[in-house]
Write a protein that holds these residues in place. Structure first.
Motif, PDB file in Angstrom:
ATOM      1  N   PHE A  10       0.806  -1.084  -0.007  1.00 15.76           N
ATOM      2  CA  PHE A  10       0.146   0.123  -0.131  1.00 15.76           C
ATOM      3  C   PHE A  10       0.894   1.225   0.121  1.00 15.76           C
ATOM      4  N   SER A  11       0.236   2.175  -0.794  1.00 14.40           N
ATOM      5  CA  SER A  11       0.929   3.585  -0.711  1.00 14.40           C
ATOM      6  C   SER A  11       0.212   4.599  -0.848  1.00 14.40           C
ATOM      7  N   GLY A  12       0.244   5.802  -0.238  1.00 11.35           N
ATOM      8  CA  GLY A  12      -0.489   6.948  -1.022  1.00 11.35           C
ATOM      9  C   GLY A  12       0.252   8.107  -1.386  1.00 11.35           C
ATOM     10  N   GLN A  35       0.073  12.328  -2.421  1.00  7.19           N
ATOM     11  CA  GLN A  35      -0.580  13.639  -2.340  1.00  7.19           C
ATOM     12  C   GLN A  35      -1.188  14.114  -3.557  1.00  7.19           C
ATOM     13  N   VAL A  74      -4.471  10.730  -1.761  1.00  7.25           N
ATOM     14  CA  VAL A  74      -4.787  11.017  -0.533  1.00  7.25           C
ATOM     15  C   VAL A  74      -5.400  12.698  -0.353  1.00  7.25           C
ATOM     16  N   HIS A 107      -5.723  14.031   3.205  1.00  5.23           N
ATOM     17  CA  HIS A 107      -4.587  14.704   3.710  1.00  5.23           C
ATOM     18  C   HIS A 107      -4.217  16.044   3.041  1.00  5.23           C
ATOM     19  N   TYR A 121      -2.378  14.236  10.974  1.00  3.51           N
ATOM     20  CA  TYR A 121      -1.995  13.693   9.708  1.00  3.51           C
ATOM     21  C   TYR A 121      -1.330  12.157   9.762  1.00  3.51           C
ATOM     22  N   GLN A 159      -2.809   8.728   8.090  1.00  4.50           N
ATOM     23  CA  GLN A 159      -1.510   7.744   7.154  1.00  4.50           C
ATOM     24  C   GLN A 159      -1.574   6.542   7.755  1.00  4.50           C
ATOM     25  N   ASP A 177      -4.648   4.641   6.782  1.00  2.00           N
ATOM     26  CA  ASP A 177      -4.618   4.201   5.327  1.00  2.00           C
ATOM     27  C   ASP A 177      -3.836   2.712   5.195  1.00  2.00           C
ATOM     28  N   ILE A 178      -2.881   2.751   6.004  1.00  2.00           N
ATOM     29  CA  ILE A 178      -1.869   1.538   5.623  1.00  2.00           C
ATOM     30  C   ILE A 178      -2.623   0.502   6.309  1.00  2.00           C
ATOM     31  N   VAL A 221       5.177  -1.024   2.690  1.00  2.00           N
ATOM     32  CA  VAL A 221       4.894   0.607   2.125  1.00  2.00           C
ATOM     33  C   VAL A 221       6.075   1.131   1.539  1.00  2.00           C
ATOM     34  N   VAL A 240       7.982   3.876   0.058  1.00  2.00           N
ATOM     35  CA  VAL A 240       7.918   5.538   0.162  1.00  2.00           C
ATOM     36  C   VAL A 240       9.174   6.272   0.090  1.00  2.00           C
ATOM     37  N   GLN A 295       9.046   9.787   4.427  1.00  2.00           N
ATOM     38  CA  GLN A 295       8.029   9.258   5.006  1.00  2.00           C
ATOM     39  C   GLN A 295       8.316   8.148   6.157  1.00  2.00           C
TER      40      GLN A 295
HETATM   41  N1  TRP Z   1       2.284  11.233   3.786  1.00  2.00           N
HETATM   42  C1  TRP Z   1       2.665  10.656   2.634  1.00  2.00           C
HETATM   43  C2  TRP Z   1       3.505  11.643   1.461  1.00  2.00           C
HETATM   44  O1  TRP Z   1       3.412  12.692   1.866  1.00  2.00           O
HETATM   45  C3  TRP Z   1       1.308  10.357   1.497  1.00  2.00           C
HETATM   46  C4  TRP Z   1       0.859   9.315   2.518  1.00  2.00           C
HETATM   47  C5  TRP Z   1      -0.595   9.120   2.846  1.00  2.00           C
HETATM   48  C6  TRP Z   1       1.143   7.944   2.299  1.00  2.00           C
HETATM   49  N2  TRP Z   1      -0.939   7.907   3.359  1.00  2.00           N
HETATM   50  C7  TRP Z   1       0.084   7.177   2.897  1.00  2.00           C
HETATM   51  C8  TRP Z   1       2.191   7.231   2.186  1.00  2.00           C
HETATM   52  C9  TRP Z   1       0.118   5.906   3.192  1.00  2.00           C
HETATM   53  C10 TRP Z   1       2.220   5.724   2.242  1.00  2.00           C
HETATM   54  C11 TRP Z   1       1.393   5.124   2.895  1.00  2.00           C
HETATM   55  O2  TRP Z   1       4.050  11.275   0.847  1.00  2.00           O
END
Ligand code: TRP
Length: 329
Positions: free
Chosen positions: A4-6, A8, A40, A43, A126, A130, A133-134, A142, A144, A148
């Motif tokens: 999983f990754s997020g 912005q 996200v 966020h 925040y 996050q 999310d994970i 994850v 990143v 992060q």
């Molecule tokens: N905070 C991460 C960034 O700024 C973005 C993010 C949000 C993220 N939720 C996440 C990254 C969950 C990994 C997993 O890059």
């Protein structure tokens, strides 16, 4: 294994995002089952932002990820706010998150110091969002960028504390940071990370920059006194360019130093420019094509959200049950 990754929805994505995170996402599609990537938008509301622009930024990011090689057949790509369980789990996890840990987060300290008018509680929370999310997908890994790492470490601790406080229903994720290219620096201020939030146009190479703009920005990149193409503590500018060229070519930084060691900065910077153009030109072309069809992007996100929700609701039911929230089951 679940990845999983997020990311912005900050509108235009830059070379640092591309080399640090997006190429890892693409590669993750072949290893994970499933690979889940989330844009996200919740966020994004943690700092001052323009509500009218946010939906379009989400589509920019969606098109960019698809252009870079994410394939909705091989991954789950969705918008965070489409799956309401993210916000719900954030609240649940805040019950096992020490206040002091959040005060110690680097990103909170940096961003709260820079906010002019209002330090939002959502900025403080925040890292908990996050973590939600994970943990909502029982994620194993994850991918990143280096910046992060602390947030993912916190997510691990939150999972551990949740499991020991309530019952063992969450999975502790591993962080995965690429060895090179995780920290691409601003071209004009190579002591700061390349960032759309605080950087200037000349310091950033956008993925959708035209070829000539890319060449010009690299030509004008800050280098250091001296004339040797080697990495070193007092050579932040050159070190950054070496790193960029290495990742763009799929080579090691040592190889770059060996090749350009005897040459001046001029030829070296030109080579970096050409390598970055070759890397990004095809992505830019696909991006422009995909971005033009908003309905198609929205339907890709909607299909991704359906698949994400199918996983999230099951985990959320376990969380509610062990926390004693809702009717007795
Ligand atoms: N905070 C991460 C960034 O700024 C973005 C993010 C949000 C993220 N939720 C996440 C990254 C969950 C990994 C997993 O890059």
């Amino acid at each position: 294994m679940v990845i999983f990754s997020g990311i912005q929805p900050t509108g235009r994505k830059h070379l640092g995002n591309y080399l640090g995170a997006i190429t890892q996402y693409v590669e993750g599609q072949d290893r994970a089952d499933p690979a889940i990537y989330c844009i996200v938008d919740l966020h994004a509301t943690g700092v001052a932002y323009d509500p009218a622009a946010l939906p379009g930024f989400v589509l920019d990011t969606t098109a960019m990820l698809l252009a870079a090689g994410l394939d909705p057949e091989r991954c789950i790509l969705f918008r965070q706010s489409d799956v309401k369980e993210h916000a719900e789990l954030c609240w649940m996890l805040s019950s096992v998150t020490p206040y002091g840990d959040l005060q110690r987060m680097h990103q909170f300290k940096d961003k709260s110091a820079r906010e002019q008018q209002l330090v939002r509680t959502s900025l403080f929370l925040y890292p908990v969002l996050q973590a939600a999310d994970i943990l909502l997908y029982r994620t194993d890994e994850v991918p990143v960028g280096e910046d992060q790492r602390q947030h993912v470490e916190l997510a691990r601790e939150i999972a551990r504390r949740f499991n020991s406080t309530y019952a063992d229903v969450l999975v502790e994720p591993e962080v995965r940071v690429p060895p090179v290219g995780a920290r691409i620096m601003d071209l004009q201020d190579p002591t700061a990370k390349m960032s759309t939030t605080y950087g200037t146009d000349a310091g950033l190479v956008y993925i959708d920059d035209e070829a000539d703009a890319i060449r010009r920005k690299l030509k004008r990149a800050q280098t250091d006194s001296g004339s040797e193409v080697v990495r070193g503590p007092d050579k932040a500018g050159v070190s950054n360019l070496i790193e960029i060229l290495a990742v763009a070519r799929g080579a090691a930084p040592e190889d770059v130093e060996r090749e350009f060691g005897g040459q001046g900065y001029g030829a070296f910077k030109q080579a970096v420019g050409e390598a970055v153009v070759a890397l990004l030109a095809p992505v830019r072309e696909r991006y422009l094509e995909l971005r033009a069809d908003e309905a198609a992007l929205e339907s890709t996100l909607a299909a991704g959200a359906d698949r994400a929700r199918a996983i999230a609701t099951g985990v959320m039911a376990d969380v509610r049950e062990v926390m004693g929230v809702g009717p007795r089951v």
